[in-house]
Design an enzyme around this catalytic site. Structure first.
Site, PDB file in Angstrom:
ATOM      1  N   ILE A 127     -12.149  34.769  29.311  1.00 16.39           N
ATOM      2  CA  ILE A 127     -12.887  35.825  28.356  1.00 16.39           C
ATOM      3  C   ILE A 127     -14.147  36.699  29.483  1.00 16.39           C
ATOM      4  CG2 ILE A 127     -14.466  35.975  26.561  1.00 16.39           C
ATOM      5  CD1 ILE A 127     -12.681  33.876  25.082  1.00 16.39           C
ATOM      6  N   THR A 184       5.231  38.239  32.357  1.00 12.84           N
ATOM      7  CA  THR A 184       6.243  38.943  31.590  1.00 12.84           C
ATOM      8  C   THR A 184       5.675  40.465  31.253  1.00 12.84           C
ATOM      9  OG1 THR A 184       6.207  38.118  29.418  1.00 12.84           O
ATOM     10  CG2 THR A 184       7.537  36.945  30.959  1.00 12.84           C
ATOM     11  N   ASN A 226      -5.877  45.171  26.035  1.00 17.54           N
ATOM     12  CA  ASN A 226      -5.613  43.686  26.058  1.00 17.54           C
ATOM     13  C   ASN A 226      -4.256  43.493  25.175  1.00 17.54           C
ATOM     14  OD1 ASN A 226      -5.451  40.793  26.352  1.00 17.54           O
ATOM     15  ND2 ASN A 226      -6.369  40.706  24.336  1.00 17.54           N
ATOM     16  N   GLU A 270      10.380  41.417  21.088  1.00 17.69           N
ATOM     17  CA  GLU A 270      10.438  42.749  19.969  1.00 17.69           C
ATOM     18  C   GLU A 270       9.125  43.499  19.853  1.00 17.69           C
ATOM     19  OE1 GLU A 270      11.845  40.857  16.145  1.00 17.69           O
ATOM     20  OE2 GLU A 270      13.826  40.367  17.314  1.00 17.69           O
ATOM     21  N   ALA A 271       8.144  43.032  20.484  1.00 22.64           N
ATOM     22  CA  ALA A 271       6.659  43.580  20.391  1.00 22.64           C
ATOM     23  C   ALA A 271       6.044  43.950  21.621  1.00 22.64           C
ATOM     24  CB  ALA A 271       5.905  42.813  19.311  1.00 22.64           C
ATOM     25  N   GLU A 272       5.616  42.776  22.173  1.00 16.30           N
ATOM     26  CA  GLU A 272       4.651  43.015  23.329  1.00 16.30           C
ATOM     27  C   GLU A 272       5.081  43.887  24.444  1.00 16.30           C
ATOM     28  OE1 GLU A 272       2.863  39.532  24.678  1.00 16.30           O
ATOM     29  OE2 GLU A 272       3.282  38.118  23.023  1.00 16.30           O
ATOM     30  N   HIS A 320      -2.376  41.070  22.644  1.00 16.99           N
ATOM     31  CA  HIS A 320      -2.623  39.934  22.081  1.00 16.99           C
ATOM     32  C   HIS A 320      -1.137  39.539  21.211  1.00 16.99           C
ATOM     33  CE1 HIS A 320      -4.759  36.507  20.345  1.00 16.99           C
ATOM     34  NE2 HIS A 320      -4.226  36.550  19.146  1.00 16.99           N
ATOM     35  N   ASP A 364     -10.937  39.898  21.234  1.00 18.37           N
ATOM     36  CA  ASP A 364     -10.053  40.433  20.427  1.00 18.37           C
ATOM     37  C   ASP A 364     -10.566  41.290  19.221  1.00 18.37           C
ATOM     38  OD1 ASP A 364      -7.827  38.882  21.692  1.00 18.37           O
ATOM     39  OD2 ASP A 364      -8.228  37.103  20.356  1.00 18.37           O
TER      40      ASP A 364
HETATM   41  C1  GAR Z   1       1.528  36.608  26.149  1.00 17.28           C
HETATM   42  O1  GAR Z   1       2.134  36.390  24.941  1.00 17.28           O
HETATM   43  C2  GAR Z   1       0.195  37.477  26.107  1.00 17.28           C
HETATM   44  O2  GAR Z   1       0.155  38.180  24.728  1.00 17.28           O
HETATM   45  C3  GAR Z   1      -0.617  36.270  25.692  1.00 17.28           C
HETATM   46  O3  GAR Z   1      -0.414  35.295  26.402  1.00 17.28           O
HETATM   47  C4  GAR Z   1       1.043  35.587  26.966  1.00 17.28           C
HETATM   48  C5  GAR Z   1       1.310  36.003  28.603  1.00 17.28           C
HETATM   49  O4  GAR Z   1       2.483  35.865  28.916  1.00 17.28           O
HETATM   50  N1  GAR Z   1      -1.873  36.636  25.761  1.00 17.28           N
HETATM   51  C6  GAR Z   1      -3.045  36.063  25.026  1.00 17.28           C
HETATM   52  O5  GAR Z   1      -2.791  34.977  24.161  1.00 17.28           O
HETATM   53  C7  GAR Z   1      -4.342  36.410  25.377  1.00 17.28           C
HETATM   54  N2  GAR Z   1      -5.319  36.199  24.345  1.00 17.28           N
HETATM   55  P1  GAR Z   1       3.008  36.659  30.391  1.00 17.28           P
HETATM   56  O6  GAR Z   1       1.882  36.176  31.464  1.00 17.28           O
HETATM   57  O7  GAR Z   1       4.184  36.293  30.419  1.00 17.28           O
HETATM   58  O8  GAR Z   1       2.819  38.285  30.175  1.00 17.28           O
END
Ligand code: GAR
Length: 207
Positions: A97, A17, A112, A183-185, A114, A155
Site C-alpha cells: 500500500i 500475468t 490499479n 475474462e476480466a483483468e 483489483h 481501492d
Molecule cells: C491479480 O489478480 C491482481 O488483480 C491482484 O493480484 C493478482 C496479481 O497477479 N491484485 C490485487 O489483489 C491488488 N489488491 P499477476 O501478478 O499475475 O498480475
C-alpha cells in the site's frame, strides 16, 4: 517526427500475468498511446521481472525491507519513476500500500487492477487469492475485476472500467482467480491503460 506516447511504469510483486497482458497489448497495438518503459518489483523473486526481461523492458527491484522505512522505499520508487520520465504508473498485482503523500504526488497518474467488482471485497486485507476466498464465502454468483485510479483510500479511487465474471458451481479460489484474470483483468487493464494514456496525450496537445 515520432508520435508522442505516454511513458508507463508498471509496479509488480508476483507472477506478472497482468504485466504480460500489457506487454501483449503493446505488441498487438491495442495499447498504442503509451509505452512500457520500466518495471519495478518490490520482490526480487517476482516472475514478472523475467517477463520484463524477455520483453526487453528495464526491470528494477526496490524492496521495503532494504529501504528501512516506507518513506525511503517510496523515495527510491519516485527517483526511478522520474529517471524514466514516467507519465502513468500501473499497479499490476503490486502488493504494497502506497502512502497518501505518494498518491497525492501522482494524482490521476496511478491506476490499479483489483480482482473484484469494487466496492465489494476490496480495501485493506483484500488482495490476491483472499479476494476470491471472500467472494466464495459470501456466495456471490457474479464477481469480476475493476481498474481504478489510486488515491489515499485503498481501492477507493475513481473507477475507470469494470467487467463482470460468473461464479460457477464447485469453484475453488484458484479456479475463480484464473477465470477473473482471463475474462476480466487481462482485458480491462490494457483497455483502461490505453484510455488513460490517450487522455494524458490529448490534454498535452490541447495545452
Ligand atoms: C491479480 O489478480 C491482481 O488483480 C491482484 O493480484 C493478482 C496479481 O497477479 N491484485 C490485487 O489483489 C491488488 N489488491 P499477476 O501478478 O499475475 O498480475
Amino acid at each position: 517526427m515520432t508520435e508522442r506516447k505516454a511513458n508507463i511504469a508498471v509496479l509488480v510483486s508476483g507472477g506478472g500475468t497482468n504485466l504480460q497482458a500489457l506487454i501483449d497489448a503493446q505488441i498487438s497495438g491495442r495499447l498504442a498511446s503509451g509505452q512500457i518503459r520500466l518495471v519495478i518489483a518490490n520482490n526480487p523473486e517476482a516472475y514478472a521481472l523475467q517477463r520484463a526481461e524477455a520483453a526487453q523492458i528495464p526491470g528494477k527491484v526496490i524492496t521495503r525491507k532494504d529501504s528501512g522505512s516506507q518513506e525511503v522505499f517510496e523515495e527510491a520508487i519516485c527517483e526511478m519513476l522520474e529517471a524514466y520520465d514516467t507519465d502513468l504508473i500501473i499497479l499490476a498485482g503490486f502488493m504494497s500500500i502506497l502512502s497518501a503523500s505518494f498518491t497525492k504526488r501522482y494524482e490521476k497518474r496511478i491506476i490499479n487492477v483489483h480482482p473484484s467488482l469494487i466496492p465489494s471485497f476490496c480495501g485493506k486485507g483484500f488482495y490476491g487469492l483472499r479476494v476470491h476466498e471472500a467472494a466464495l464465502a459470501k456466495g456471490v454468483k457474479v464477481t469480476g475485476a475493476t481498474v481504478h485510479f489510486v488515491n489515499e483510500v485503498p481501492d477507493g479511487g475513481e473507477i475507470i472500467m469494470q467487467k463482470a465474471v460468473s461464479v460457477c458451481e464447485g469453484d475453488t479460489p484458484e479456479v475463480l482467480q484464473q477465470r477473473v484474470m482471463r475474462e476480466a483483468e487481462w482485458i480491462i487493464l490494457p483497455a483502461a491503460a490505453e484510455k488513460v494514456c490517450a487522455e494524458i496525450i490529448s490534454k498535452e496537445t490541447k495545452g
